[in-house]
Design a protein around this motif. Sequence first.
Motif, PDB file in Angstrom:
ATOM      1  N   PRO A 139       0.845  -1.242   0.072  1.00  0.00           N
ATOM      2  CA  PRO A 139      -0.107   0.100   0.091  1.00  0.00           C
ATOM      3  C   PRO A 139       0.848   1.370   0.143  1.00  0.00           C
ATOM      4  CG  PRO A 139       0.042  -0.979   2.134  1.00  0.00           C
ATOM      5  CD  PRO A 139       0.774  -1.975   1.485  1.00  0.00           C
ATOM      6  N   VAL A 140       0.224   2.254  -0.163  1.00  0.00           N
ATOM      7  CA  VAL A 140       0.816   3.712  -0.196  1.00  0.00           C
ATOM      8  C   VAL A 140       0.004   4.672   0.512  1.00  0.00           C
ATOM      9  CG1 VAL A 140       1.777   3.201  -2.606  1.00  0.00           C
ATOM     10  CG2 VAL A 140      -0.431   4.671  -2.464  1.00  0.00           C
ATOM     11  N   LEU A 141       0.852   5.838   1.132  1.00  0.00           N
ATOM     12  CA  LEU A 141      -0.037   6.777   1.675  1.00  0.00           C
ATOM     13  C   LEU A 141       0.766   8.114   1.597  1.00  0.00           C
ATOM     14  CD1 LEU A 141      -2.271   7.174   3.632  1.00  0.00           C
ATOM     15  CD2 LEU A 141      -0.402   6.987   5.571  1.00  0.00           C
ATOM     16  N   GLY A 142      -0.078   9.156   1.449  1.00  0.00           N
ATOM     17  CA  GLY A 142       0.607  10.250   0.858  1.00  0.00           C
ATOM     18  C   GLY A 142       0.601  11.385   1.987  1.00  0.00           C
ATOM     19  N   ILE A 143       1.680  11.819   2.261  1.00  0.00           N
ATOM     20  CA  ILE A 143       1.704  13.124   3.207  1.00  0.00           C
ATOM     21  C   ILE A 143       1.382  14.180   2.264  1.00  0.00           C
ATOM     22  CG2 ILE A 143       3.228  14.557   4.740  1.00  0.00           C
ATOM     23  CD1 ILE A 143       5.052  11.782   4.700  1.00  0.00           C
ATOM     24  N   PRO A 144       0.654  15.336   2.729  1.00  0.00           N
ATOM     25  CA  PRO A 144       0.010  16.315   1.672  1.00  0.00           C
ATOM     26  C   PRO A 144       1.343  17.391   1.967  1.00  0.00           C
ATOM     27  CG  PRO A 144      -1.245  16.473   3.632  1.00  0.00           C
ATOM     28  CD  PRO A 144      -0.526  15.099   3.877  1.00  0.00           C
ATOM     29  N   ALA A 145       1.961  17.697   0.666  1.00  0.00           N
ATOM     30  CA  ALA A 145       2.968  18.747   0.459  1.00  0.00           C
ATOM     31  C   ALA A 145       2.947  19.433  -0.832  1.00  0.00           C
ATOM     32  CB  ALA A 145       4.280  17.945   0.588  1.00  0.00           C
ATOM     33  N   GLY A 146       1.894  19.099  -1.480  1.00  0.00           N
ATOM     34  CA  GLY A 146       1.701  20.002  -2.625  1.00  0.00           C
ATOM     35  C   GLY A 146       0.715  20.942  -2.921  1.00  0.00           C
ATOM     36  N   CYS A 147       0.500  21.872  -3.768  1.00  0.00           N
ATOM     37  CA  CYS A 147      -0.646  22.752  -3.978  1.00  0.00           C
ATOM     38  C   CYS A 147      -1.822  22.346  -4.216  1.00  0.00           C
ATOM     39  CB  CYS A 147      -0.009  23.600  -5.138  1.00  0.00           C
ATOM     40  SG  CYS A 147       1.318  24.758  -4.853  1.00  0.00           S
ATOM     41  N   LYS A 148      -1.578  21.177  -4.987  1.00  0.00           N
ATOM     42  CA  LYS A 148      -3.250  20.226  -5.526  1.00  0.00           C
ATOM     43  C   LYS A 148      -2.944  19.016  -4.909  1.00  0.00           C
ATOM     44  CE  LYS A 148      -1.331  20.639  -9.649  1.00  0.00           C
ATOM     45  NZ  LYS A 148      -1.030  19.129  -9.476  1.00  0.00           N
ATOM     46  N   ILE A 149      -3.995  18.892  -3.947  1.00  0.00           N
ATOM     47  CA  ILE A 149      -4.274  17.741  -3.364  1.00  0.00           C
ATOM     48  C   ILE A 149      -5.644  17.147  -3.727  1.00  0.00           C
ATOM     49  CG2 ILE A 149      -4.142  16.280  -1.166  1.00  0.00           C
ATOM     50  CD1 ILE A 149      -1.619  17.498  -1.734  1.00  0.00           C
ATOM     51  N   HIS A 150      -5.956  16.559  -4.927  1.00  0.00           N
ATOM     52  CA  HIS A 150      -7.358  16.196  -5.325  1.00  0.00           C
ATOM     53  C   HIS A 150      -7.281  14.730  -4.965  1.00  0.00           C
ATOM     54  CE1 HIS A 150      -8.655  19.912  -7.511  1.00  0.00           C
ATOM     55  NE2 HIS A 150      -7.248  20.246  -7.495  1.00  0.00           N
ATOM     56  N   SER A 151      -6.358  13.995  -5.026  1.00  0.00           N
ATOM     57  CA  SER A 151      -6.069  12.556  -4.929  1.00  0.00           C
ATOM     58  C   SER A 151      -6.703  12.050  -3.642  1.00  0.00           C
ATOM     59  CB  SER A 151      -4.706  12.002  -5.487  1.00  0.00           C
ATOM     60  OG  SER A 151      -4.220  12.420  -6.410  1.00  0.00           O
ATOM     61  N   GLY A 152      -7.001  10.786  -3.484  1.00  0.00           N
ATOM     62  CA  GLY A 152      -7.708  10.349  -2.174  1.00  0.00           C
ATOM     63  C   GLY A 152      -6.777   9.625  -1.709  1.00  0.00           C
ATOM     64  N   VAL A 153      -5.380   9.458  -1.951  1.00  0.00           N
ATOM     65  CA  VAL A 153      -4.425   8.716  -1.443  1.00  0.00           C
ATOM     66  C   VAL A 153      -3.602   9.343  -0.231  1.00  0.00           C
ATOM     67  CG1 VAL A 153      -4.058   7.470  -3.501  1.00  0.00           C
ATOM     68  CG2 VAL A 153      -2.671   9.482  -2.940  1.00  0.00           C
ATOM     69  N   TYR A 154      -3.834  10.617   0.217  1.00  0.00           N
ATOM     70  CA  TYR A 154      -3.289  11.659   0.981  1.00  0.00           C
ATOM     71  C   TYR A 154      -4.115  11.746   2.445  1.00  0.00           C
ATOM     72  CZ  TYR A 154      -0.275  13.405  -2.541  1.00  0.00           C
ATOM     73  OH  TYR A 154       0.792  13.554  -3.518  1.00  0.00           O
ATOM     74  N   THR A 155      -3.469  12.155   3.465  1.00  0.00           N
ATOM     75  CA  THR A 155      -4.206  12.152   4.615  1.00  0.00           C
ATOM     76  C   THR A 155      -4.497  13.598   4.833  1.00  0.00           C
ATOM     77  OG1 THR A 155      -2.046  12.489   5.884  1.00  0.00           O
ATOM     78  CG2 THR A 155      -3.144  10.165   5.874  1.00  0.00           C
ATOM     79  N   VAL A 156      -5.353  14.064   5.796  1.00  0.00           N
ATOM     80  CA  VAL A 156      -5.834  15.453   5.756  1.00  0.00           C
ATOM     81  C   VAL A 156      -4.598  16.470   6.529  1.00  0.00           C
ATOM     82  CG1 VAL A 156      -8.280  14.870   6.230  1.00  0.00           C
ATOM     83  CG2 VAL A 156      -6.581  14.947   8.137  1.00  0.00           C
ATOM     84  N   THR A 157      -3.759  15.834   7.082  1.00  0.00           N
ATOM     85  CA  THR A 157      -2.583  16.698   7.348  1.00  0.00           C
ATOM     86  C   THR A 157      -1.297  15.504   7.589  1.00  0.00           C
ATOM     87  OG1 THR A 157      -2.944  16.191   9.937  1.00  0.00           O
ATOM     88  CG2 THR A 157      -4.067  17.926   8.928  1.00  0.00           C
ATOM     89  N   PRO A 158      -0.147  16.184   7.708  1.00  0.00           N
ATOM     90  CA  PRO A 158       0.996  15.251   7.860  1.00  0.00           C
ATOM     91  C   PRO A 158       1.196  14.552   8.772  1.00  0.00           C
ATOM     92  CG  PRO A 158       1.703  17.747   6.988  1.00  0.00           C
ATOM     93  CD  PRO A 158       0.380  17.524   7.206  1.00  0.00           C
ATOM     94  N   LYS A 159       0.670  15.072  10.148  1.00  0.00           N
ATOM     95  CA  LYS A 159       0.630  14.576  11.303  1.00  0.00           C
ATOM     96  C   LYS A 159      -0.411  13.082  11.229  1.00  0.00           C
ATOM     97  CE  LYS A 159       1.418  16.614  15.170  1.00  0.00           C
ATOM     98  NZ  LYS A 159       1.414  17.238  16.275  1.00  0.00           N
TER      99      LYS A 159
END
Length: 385
Positions: A139-159
Amino acid sequence: MKQAFKLGFIVNPIAGIGGSVALKGSDGEGIAQQALQLGATAKANQRAATALSVLKPYQEQIQIFTASGDMGENCARELGFSITNVYQAPLQSSASDTENTVAALVAEGVDLILFAGGDGTARNICHQIETLQANRNIPVLGIPAGCKIHSGVYTVTPKAAGRVVEMMVTNQLVTLTDADVMDIDESLFRDGVVKAKRYGEMQIPMELRYVQAVKAGGKEADELVLQDIAAHVIDELEDSPAVIGSGSTTAAIMDEMGIDNTLLGVDLVQSETVVASDVTEPGLWAFVQQHQSTSDEPIKLVITVIGGQGHIFGRGNQQLSPRIIKAVGKDNIIIVATKRKLASLNARPLIADTGDDELDQALAGYLPIVTGYRDQVLYPIASPL
């Protein structure tokens, strides 16, 4: 010996760099350099560090596999984690470096790929996984760090990303689900046109939410869950030959197929038809050898967990010898269990006690457990002490 959690870690150092200077992202040739000239500062590593900081109490339980420099090594090393470099990144990394790192992490067999970036980074990772036809067990999991976060693979915050990984490291039940990878055309976005597109999907871990049927308890609720598990496995098997192990959970799968099963034995099934019942180890071995000599189609192995003990091999299924397990292959093993049964283990790992120490070590790690229809959780497998 407890198996270390193998965490794949990727940082896109320039993710989101154009946001603060109104460039709407970092995709596109020369955009990152233009952003730097306008006074932008890269913050992806800072956000990645926020996620990893949550995991500092578990450093002895985690081995991080990453790329060199600002693509992961520097961030993880500064926080005191044990590091293995799998890819030598250039000073100015690009999308191809992200994809090359993914390939190295897949080859390493990491339990999770944690990455910091935006939708462009998610696209790169998704593309490489699909190109490699990598097993969806990673599996994968994204830490949101970009300008665009449309994908569902990211959490709401880095923490929040750190918290999800923390659940996995501490053996809590974590649901696996497919999430969409989305992106927009940044060149159009800079002209005020928002055009989003779905590029694929990747499997992500999510905080577990128990379904009402499992919470309610009782025989009727368990029967419904077993029917869901059976439906998932039947879909996954399609027409592949399958070795069905012993136990009431696997018996429910054969019941759903409308065929007789050997509750305390091992059966061979194909196309929802019994090929052989209550098969011995020599009989299984003969079937595996004959099938593999005439077909490239994999043989699936469906097993369940012994309630209260947590064994998947070595208790009640000695017909599944090391040579048969090796021939089938780890990626073709389907483990089924209700969430109730897993929760009753109180976070203890499942046990692979095949009698072959090398095989036990190879099976150790985090594997998906089918707990319902299109519902899986990650759970650790340990070799005997």
